[in-house]
Write a protein that holds these residues in place. Structure first.
Motif, mmCIF file in Angstrom:
data_model
loop_
_atom_site.group_PDB
_atom_site.id
_atom_site.type_symbol
_atom_site.label_atom_id
_atom_site.label_comp_id
_atom_site.label_asym_id
_atom_site.label_seq_id
_atom_site.Cartn_x
_atom_site.Cartn_y
_atom_site.Cartn_z
ATOM 1 N N LYS A 150 -116.514 -100.994 -31.001
ATOM 2 C CA LYS A 150 -117.642 -100.349 -29.814
ATOM 3 C C LYS A 150 -116.851 -100.139 -28.440
ATOM 4 C CE LYS A 150 -121.541 -102.361 -32.495
ATOM 5 N NZ LYS A 150 -122.860 -103.030 -32.200
ATOM 6 N N THR A 151 -115.743 -100.397 -28.401
ATOM 7 C CA THR A 151 -115.052 -100.652 -27.075
ATOM 8 C C THR A 151 -114.348 -99.079 -26.852
ATOM 9 O OG1 THR A 151 -114.649 -102.939 -27.215
ATOM 10 C CG2 THR A 151 -113.319 -101.621 -25.738
ATOM 11 N N LYS A 152 -114.232 -98.716 -25.787
ATOM 12 C CA LYS A 152 -113.537 -97.565 -25.352
ATOM 13 C C LYS A 152 -111.959 -97.978 -25.475
ATOM 14 C CE LYS A 152 -116.440 -95.172 -21.962
ATOM 15 N NZ LYS A 152 -116.556 -94.644 -20.510
ATOM 16 N N LYS A 153 -111.254 -96.991 -26.016
ATOM 17 C CA LYS A 153 -109.803 -97.050 -26.596
ATOM 18 C C LYS A 153 -109.102 -95.839 -25.709
ATOM 19 C CE LYS A 153 -111.227 -99.752 -29.643
ATOM 20 N NZ LYS A 153 -111.375 -99.275 -31.069
ATOM 21 N N TYR A 154 -108.117 -96.600 -24.934
ATOM 22 C CA TYR A 154 -107.077 -95.752 -24.114
ATOM 23 C C TYR A 154 -105.762 -96.044 -24.550
ATOM 24 C CZ TYR A 154 -110.202 -94.665 -20.456
ATOM 25 O OH TYR A 154 -111.524 -94.184 -19.740
ATOM 26 N N ILE A 155 -105.041 -94.836 -24.601
ATOM 27 C CA ILE A 155 -103.472 -95.035 -25.112
ATOM 28 C C ILE A 155 -102.608 -94.298 -24.028
ATOM 29 C CG2 ILE A 155 -101.912 -94.168 -26.983
ATOM 30 C CD1 ILE A 155 -104.078 -93.708 -28.890
ATOM 31 N N GLU A 156 -101.812 -95.426 -23.482
ATOM 32 C CA GLU A 156 -100.676 -95.274 -22.544
ATOM 33 C C GLU A 156 -99.615 -94.769 -23.070
ATOM 34 O OE1 GLU A 156 -100.056 -97.739 -19.517
ATOM 35 O OE2 GLU A 156 -101.850 -98.317 -19.179
ATOM 36 N N ILE A 157 -99.201 -93.276 -22.805
ATOM 37 C CA ILE A 157 -97.895 -92.599 -23.060
ATOM 38 C C ILE A 157 -97.188 -92.522 -21.899
ATOM 39 C CG2 ILE A 157 -97.105 -90.785 -24.305
ATOM 40 C CD1 ILE A 157 -99.636 -90.438 -25.761
ATOM 41 N N GLY A 158 -95.812 -92.906 -22.221
ATOM 42 C CA GLY A 158 -94.754 -92.850 -21.171
ATOM 43 C C GLY A 158 -94.371 -91.272 -21.036
ATOM 44 N N VAL A 159 -94.861 -90.545 -20.282
ATOM 45 C CA VAL A 159 -94.586 -89.091 -20.308
ATOM 46 C C VAL A 159 -93.407 -89.046 -19.229
ATOM 47 C CG1 VAL A 159 -95.378 -86.753 -19.133
ATOM 48 C CG2 VAL A 159 -97.268 -88.448 -20.332
ATOM 49 N N GLU A 160 -93.555 -89.666 -17.964
ATOM 50 C CA GLU A 160 -92.389 -89.926 -17.188
ATOM 51 C C GLU A 160 -92.310 -88.775 -16.279
ATOM 52 O OE1 GLU A 160 -91.404 -92.759 -17.033
ATOM 53 O OE2 GLU A 160 -91.869 -93.490 -19.230
ATOM 54 N N SER A 161 -92.220 -87.415 -16.924
ATOM 55 C CA SER A 161 -92.094 -86.207 -16.087
ATOM 56 C C SER A 161 -92.639 -85.144 -16.984
ATOM 57 C CB SER A 161 -90.720 -85.999 -15.633
ATOM 58 O OG SER A 161 -90.375 -84.459 -14.946
#
Length: 382
Positions: A150-161
């Motif tokens: 039931k929790t919001k899921k965030y995925i961090e991706i190293g875009v950098e640029s």
């Protein structure tokens, strides 16, 4: 166009070979801080590490090198003990291995099942992981569905640029901006959220060019649908190319004023989507691989850090206004130096830096010339 720079791959592979392994007592760690008006927990654990890193990876990265055999059972026991003693009310809970959470080679499926059980009582508004864009698949996202349903899921991706030339020839990312866009589409289709990590201070760029690239990249990822951004000014970590370049006076951390300059380019509404992190060393010399960090002069550093901490906690545009209007002689000198620097990639300076590095690492001249020629051609075609 190939995604990876062959010269940087060879150099970073040599550096990785001699990088010390993490000591056993540092195989798990956590930190707590105030972010977004609440409490954040960053829970970290050692894995076999990023595959790209082991093969010759990003110029600034060292998230830990492991021994050849990982004791996953011991790591799980330590994670369980940490979670048991944590307060169970968080604004954000960030679970980060020393690489990519969705890479089954790093975090095996059995370990993922155990992690789901360890975290089942956790209470957090947002649950966050970090992973490389190329590890995002419909199957790998199923793991996230099972954690705290039931929790919001965030995925961090190293875009950098958002600039593929910089990704390849300055960062050695072995990934393109288009790969990030594909991953973002999959994440949104799974009703999850995307945080784009943008770097500030890539090597081979002037500080002025790095500022402009960060501004452009943030604008691009937000326009393309990223739900939020985290802006990271690069530290100099041991066991990285940045360490070598720093040692030979070829690289310096950007100033904290550069971070302020980037943030000042955005509106109050945009700033609500832009967070900052790692503008200071959270762990200290005894537990950190960070050798140098972005800073200002001693006279203003504490106040600048205090205001940046306040922005990290509140994302208040008023705080950025205060920083943008903060006066210090060191800032005036920084501005004067900035105005003498190129606004974009200076290919001749890049080639000089590459030539110096290739001498240091005894690379074949013909091999290097081929990469430099391809690099110049790619820049002309941009």
């Amino acid at each position: 166009m190939e995604k990876q720079n062959n010269v940087l791959k060879e150099i970073t592979a040599q550096i990785y070979k001699y990088r010390p392994t993490m000591p056993p007592h540092l195989r798990t760690n956590y930190r707590l801080e105030h972010v977004n008006g609440g409490l954040l927990c960053d829970l970290w654990f050692l894995t076999s590490g990023c595959i790209h890193d082991r093969q010759g990876g990003c110029t600034m990265c060292n998230y830990g090198k492991s021994e050849s055999v990982i004791d996953y059972e011991q790591i799980l026991r330590e994670l369980k003990c940490i979670v048991k003693k944590l307060p169970f009310e968080f604004e954000d809970f960030l679970l980060t291995p020393s690489g990519s959470m969705l890479d089954a080679h790093e975090v095996p499926l059995k370990m993922r099942d155990e992690i789901v059980d360890i975290l089942h009582n956790l209470k957090t508004k947002r649950f966050i992981i970090e992973t490389r864009a190329d590890t995002v698949t419909p199957n790998s996202l199923e793991f996230l569905r099972r954690i705290l349903p039931k929790t919001k899921k965030y995925i961090e991706i190293g875009v950098e640029s958002s600039n593929n030339w910089i990704l390849k020839h300055c960062i050695n990312k072995n990934s393109t901006y288009e790969t990030f866009l594909q991953a973002m589409s999959l994440i949104h289709s799974a009703d999850m959220f995307v945080t784009a990590n943008i770097g500030l201070g890539a090597p081979f760029l002037s500080e002025r060019a790095a500022i402009q690239d960060a501004i452009t990249s943030i604008q691009t990822v937000l326009n393309d649908g990223a739900d939020s951004v985290v802006l990271f000014p690069y530290h100099i970590k041991s066991g990285t190319l940045l360490e070598i370049m720093s040692r030979y006076n070829m690289y310096h951390c950007v100033s904290l004023w550069a971070l302020v300059e980037v943030l000042s380019a955005f509106s109050e509404e945009e700033l609500q989507k832009i967070q900052i992190s790692w503008y200071k060393d959270y762990f200290g010399a005894e537990q950190s691989y960070i050798l140098h960090s972005p800073t200002t002069c001693p006279s203003c550093r504490n106040e600048v850090i205090r205001l940046l901490d306040h922005y990290r906690d509140t994302q208040s545009a008023t705080t950025i206004f205060q920083l943008n209007n903060y006066s210090c002689p060191c800032r005036e000198e920084w501005r004067r130096q900035l105005e003498t620097q190129p606004k974009a990639v200076n290919i001749e300076e890049v080639k000089i830096a590459y030539s110096e590095l290739c001498k240091l690492f005894s690379l074949d001249a013909e091999f290097v010339d081929q990469e430099l020629s391809a690099m110049e051609d790619e820049l002309k075609r941009k």
